[in-house]
Motif scaffolding. Structure first.
Motif, mmCIF file in Angstrom:
data_model
loop_
_atom_site.group_PDB
_atom_site.id
_atom_site.type_symbol
_atom_site.label_atom_id
_atom_site.label_comp_id
_atom_site.label_asym_id
_atom_site.label_seq_id
_atom_site.Cartn_x
_atom_site.Cartn_y
_atom_site.Cartn_z
ATOM 1 N N THR A 1 -0.516 -41.040 81.576
ATOM 2 C CA THR A 1 -0.207 -39.614 81.599
ATOM 3 C C THR A 1 -1.498 -38.852 81.896
ATOM 4 O O THR A 1 -2.578 -39.374 81.617
ATOM 5 C CB THR A 1 0.344 -39.149 80.240
ATOM 6 O OG1 THR A 1 -0.605 -39.486 79.239
ATOM 7 C CG2 THR A 1 1.656 -39.799 79.924
ATOM 8 N N VAL B 1 7.319 -40.974 77.364
ATOM 9 C CA VAL B 1 7.019 -40.570 78.738
ATOM 10 C C VAL B 1 8.296 -40.096 79.427
ATOM 11 O O VAL B 1 8.330 -39.028 80.060
ATOM 12 C CB VAL B 1 6.374 -41.742 79.520
ATOM 13 C CG1 VAL B 1 6.356 -41.452 81.015
ATOM 14 C CG2 VAL B 1 4.971 -42.001 79.014
ATOM 15 N N THR C 1 3.830 -38.267 83.784
ATOM 16 C CA THR C 1 4.777 -37.312 83.206
ATOM 17 C C THR C 1 4.898 -36.029 84.026
ATOM 18 O O THR C 1 5.934 -35.384 84.010
ATOM 19 C CB THR C 1 4.361 -36.928 81.779
ATOM 20 O OG1 THR C 1 2.971 -36.624 81.781
ATOM 21 C CG2 THR C 1 4.635 -38.053 80.819
#
Ligand SMILES: [Cu+2]
Lengths: 237, 101, 557
Positions: C156, C233, C160
């Motif tokens: 991330t 996520v 995301t």
């Protein structure tokens, strides 16, 4: 279910009807399913554990935002739900007791009570969720958070962002917990029918015990969620 | 099957204790005790969890392996939280001589 | 290993052996396979699935190596290249390396090696295979629709917030696949605890069982964490609930903590079973008891536990505190101790052993060398200063391929060659299989050794083009990959060939000891005709009756 020892059609020897072919005795089968269930619960501990880790880290990083956001949760409803869940654990364990003393109809009755209490919990939870939607405390584009605090008068954008992390965690943690309860209620419903048909007695009630372990574990998760989510901001002003 | 049958009285006592502890945790939270709010909340939660584990989940009468499994689960969770925390707790700290002071 | 598993008189003429009731001819038809609860048949189902995913992952590897043949990015768009290495990693790690040895060899062997009729939960075992394929279908769906470009690590906030590829489908695929791994691990732990034959105490267990047990412990404790991490996520991407979002004050490094809490131990999920296979092979082909049996057994447990304490070594340059980094660095080096203990003990077992260089043994010997190199470079990258230099370079890529390909796949192939007569009751061609083992060893080193040099010189990983001065080494690497590919294709061909045309193997072609060799090959559905009673430890090649039996056995050319 890891352990449902349904009747094996291939069992040809003079076995107990519930003894699966790979086991030598009901004792071995019971020990195996108990260990299997506990291992499953360990995976559940670690599964929720990831969320608790995230909670601990962000709580440490943003204590004020977490306390203020927590303060908006409904403690009476959360507390009532805690009591209800504990009650459902009691009825669950009494269902197993009923099996142990061979009170067959009692098993079904206590299972029904467990289902009813579980459903009540979910009902109260949905009331709380609706409240969150109405107050725009659901993270996302319409998220809006003005803390009810004497010290923080103006809307602090930083605080609002950190509070949204709290609410994200709140929804994911309680949501996954609720999902576990829904699954549990489904299993309990099946067991109730089987219990009513007289499938379980003092000799064989393994599925009840396994489901009980699961149900109590879900209870334990809530025992931690309640103070961590609802109570940490009780005195935040 | 050598199974231990716990009497109903024990279950009701545990149930009462759990309710009392729930009430206690709510009341304690209302008082501002600083960090001890967290300590109190967690102590009560752990006590409640132990009651459920020992009595409702029958760990008290189970094999050592079962108890060990449960302990391992909580221990590994402590590892996850503890070692992650070790990073966050020591971040951004630089010894004086490294900072050139 | 045991004395009383009375099988029908062992007659090894092809005719009678083939007619003997076994798990393969117990029932026919697709239904009998898809609804089976026999651990041996489920192992075969897994063998087919895992091989399919290995082929898919290999195809991606081939395309990557083709692109890297020239310095310019001329074969694919950079975007496409990102997807290629991501899908290669995802498919290989989650759908091949992690399930390969446990789900195929473990499923087949655990009940046989402990003298049980089946695993504790046969239905759960079958469910595990279906869940694996369901996860696979999600991932394949994502691949067909364009794949993912985040790298197999899903870091991330790229995964995301910025990646517009099929992150959610792939993450769900891995999430679902995690259940199948957990089902298998849970099943093994319960089985090893509760289903051992009479007399089979813990220290009489084969080391493969110890390794499988340690692996299962990691699976049960670690897999749920990757599940929740990838779920977060997916949730963050779908519902915009920010957990790791830096714009909200979230910390992407927290994602890395949670990701590597599982994904570092996952390396041990891959390598520990291979170490277990290694112990069996070394003992069987050196005709000796493994030196320091208990130490090797406990080393597996030590690796499983220590493996959970080192994950921070993936984040030395990610903003982790230097104090935590130091702790993680030291702990990472500690894992080298039990790993090295194993290598020393295998080597010591070879000393004065009566070694025969059968095909499985070639893989076993290759494993020792390659794993040692992978392990030693692991200590190098665990060193803080050196890691800063080679982080995200081909040095790291070469390091973990030495462990995963040089370790896990060598162990897997060695194990398949060793137990193939047990699984199929057939022999494969000796010369061709030795040639394949040689090709795999040479091809592997040619592919990955140049990558150590490339990385040390500074070639970063995950780029589709590179400066021209790196071309010679890259061409070598691609050439090696081609040889490796041939080395993998050969066993596929002759294993399939052997099922129809291979010579009948007899019950114990290697003259090996172990409960699995005491029953017929292929074994009957219930594994043993009577429950075996174990009276002594494993690998007792010096016992008189074993000697007598071995002298009667036909050894392979
Ligand atoms: Cu690592």
């Amino acid at each position: 279910m890891a352990s449902s020892p349904l009747v094996d059609p291939h069992a040809t020897q003079a076995h107990h009807r519930a003894l699966a072919h790979q086991f030598d005795s009901l004792d071995q089968q019971k020990e195996s399913s108990t260990l299997g269930m506990w291992l499953f619960l360990v995976t559940e501990i670690m599964f929720f554990g990831g969320l608790f880790t995230a909670y601990v880290i962000y709580r440490t990083l943003y204590p004020q935002a977490f306390a203020l956001a927590s303060h908006t949760l409904n403690v009476p409803l959360g507390g009532a739900n805690t009591a209800i869940l504990i009650g459902s654990s009691l009825t669950m364990v009494l269902a197993i007791w009923a099996a142990q003393v061979n009170w067959r109809k009692g098993i079904a009755l206590f299972l029904l009570a467990t289902i009813a209490l579980g459903a009540t919990f979910l009902g109260i939870k949905s009331v709380e969720y609706r409240e969150k939607f109405e107050t725009h405390h659901v993270p996302g584009p319409s998220f809006h958070f003005v803390p009810e605090s004497e010290h923080v008068k103006v809307t602090d954008p930083q605080l609002e962002r950190h509070a949204s992390i709290f609410f994200s965690l709140y929804f994911i943690m309680t949501g996954l917990h609720a999902l576990h309860m829904i699954i549990g209620i489904g299993i309990l419903a099946v067991l109730t029918v089987l219990a009513w048909k007289g499938k379980y007695d003092s000799e064989y009630h393994n599925p009840l015990e396994m489901t009980g372990l699961y149900w109590h574990f879900v209870d334990i998760v809530w025992i931690f969620l309640f103070p961590l989510l609802y109570l940490l901001g009780a005195h935040a002003r | 099957m050598a199974e231990h049958v716990t009497s109903r009285k024990v279950y009701f006592l545990v149930f009462a204790a759990l309710l009392a502890l729930t009430l206690a945790t709510v009341l304690v939270a209302e008082v501002d005790l600083g960090v001890f709010n967290d300590v109190a909340a967690l102590t009560i939660a752990v006590t409640k969890a132990l009651l459920v584990l020992l009595f409702f989940m029958h760990v008290r009468h189970s094999t050592r392996m079962t108890a060990l499994t449960a302990v391992a689960g909580f221990f590994w969770l402590a590892l996850l939280i503890g070692l992650t925390m070790a990073d966050y707790a020591s971040r951004g700290q630089i010894l004086p001589y490294v900072a050139g002071k | 290993m045991n004395t009383t598993a009375a099988a029908p008189p062992v007659t090894t003429t092809a005719e009678t052996a083939f007619r003997r009731p076994n798990y393969l001819n117990a029932a026919y038809g697709v239904r009998s396979w898809l609804l089976t609860r026999d651990h041996k048949r489920i192992a075969i189902l897994y063998l087919i699935s895992v091989t399919t995913f290995f082929a898919i992952g290999s195809l991606f590897a081939l395309l990557i190596r083709l692109e890297l043949l020239t310095p310019e990015g001329d074969l694919f768009q950079p975007d496409t290249y990102n997807r290629l290495f991501t899908m290669h990693g995802v498919v290989m790690v989650f759908f091949f390396l992690i399930p390969a040895i446990p789900a195929v060899l473990g499923n087949f062997l655990v009940p046989l090696m402990i003298g049980a009729k089946d695993l504790a939960f046969p239905k759960l075992n079958l469910a595990s295979w279906y869940v694996y394929n369901l996860g696979g279908i999600f991932t394949l769906w994502a691949i067909i629709h364009g794949g993912v470009d985040t790298g197999w690590t899903f870091y991330t906030p790229f995964s995301t917030h910025y990646s517009n590829t099929y992150v959610i489908a792939t993450a769900l695929g891995i999430f679902i696949n995690g259940f199948s791994t957990i089902f298998t691990g849970l099943n093994f732990i319960v089985t090893i605890h509760r289903m051992r034959a009479p007399g089979l105490t813990w220290f009489r267990l084969p080391l493969f069982i110890w390794a499988t047990y340690a692996t299962s412990v990691i699976i049960v404790l670690g897999t749920p964490v990757i599940a929740i991490t990838l779920l977060l996520v997916a949730v963050e991407k779908t519902f915009h609930l920010g957990i790791f979002d830096p714009a909200l004050g979230g910390d992407p490094v927290l994602f890395q903590h949670m990701f590597w809490f599982y994904s570092h131990p996952a390396v041990y999920i891959m390598i520990l079973p291979a170490m277990g296979v290694e112990s069996e092979l070394i003992a069987a082909f050196a005709r000796k008891r493994i030196v320091g049996y208990k130490v090797v057994a406990f080393a597996s447990i030590a690796i499983a536990v220590l493996g959970f304490l080192v994950w921070g070594h993936h984040m030395f340059v990610a903003g982790e505190s230097i104090y935590a980094a130091t702790i993680f660095s030291v702990l990472s080096m500690l894992v080298a101790i039990p790993s090295a203990v194993k290598v020393f003990n295998w080597t010591a077992t070879l000393y004065q052993g009566s070694i025969s260089f059968q095909t499985p043994m070639l893989y076993a010997l290759g494993f020792i060398g390659l794993f040692t190199l992978g392990g030693l470079t692991g200590v190098m990258v665990a060193t803080l200063g050196f890691d800063v230099h080679v982080h995200d370079t081909y040095f790291v890529v070469a390091h973990f391929h030495y462990i995963m390909v040089g370790g896990t796949i060598m162990g897997y192939l060695g194990g398949l060659h060793y137990w193939w007569p047990k699984i199929s009751g057939k022999l494969y061609p000796a010369f061709l299989s030795k040639l394949a083992a040689l090709l795999v060893f040479v091809g592997f080193n040619l592919t990955f050794f140049p990558q150590f040099i490339l990385g040390y010189l500074g070639m970063p990983r995950r780029y589709w083009s590179y400066p021209p001065e790196f071309q010679v080494l890259n061409v070598l690497s691609t050439a090696g990959a081609s040889i490796l590919g041939v080395g993998y294709l050969l066993p596929l061909c002759y294993f399939i060939w052997s099922m129809r045309y291979g010579k009948d193997s007899g019950d114990n072609p290697w003259g090996a000891v172990g409960l699995e060799w005491d029953t017929t090959s292929p074994p009957p559905t219930e594994n043993f005709y009577t429950t075996p009673v174990v009276t002594h430890g494993p690998y007792e090649y010096n016992r008189e009756e074993v000697h007598n039996r071995m002298s009667q056995e036909v050894t392979l050319g």
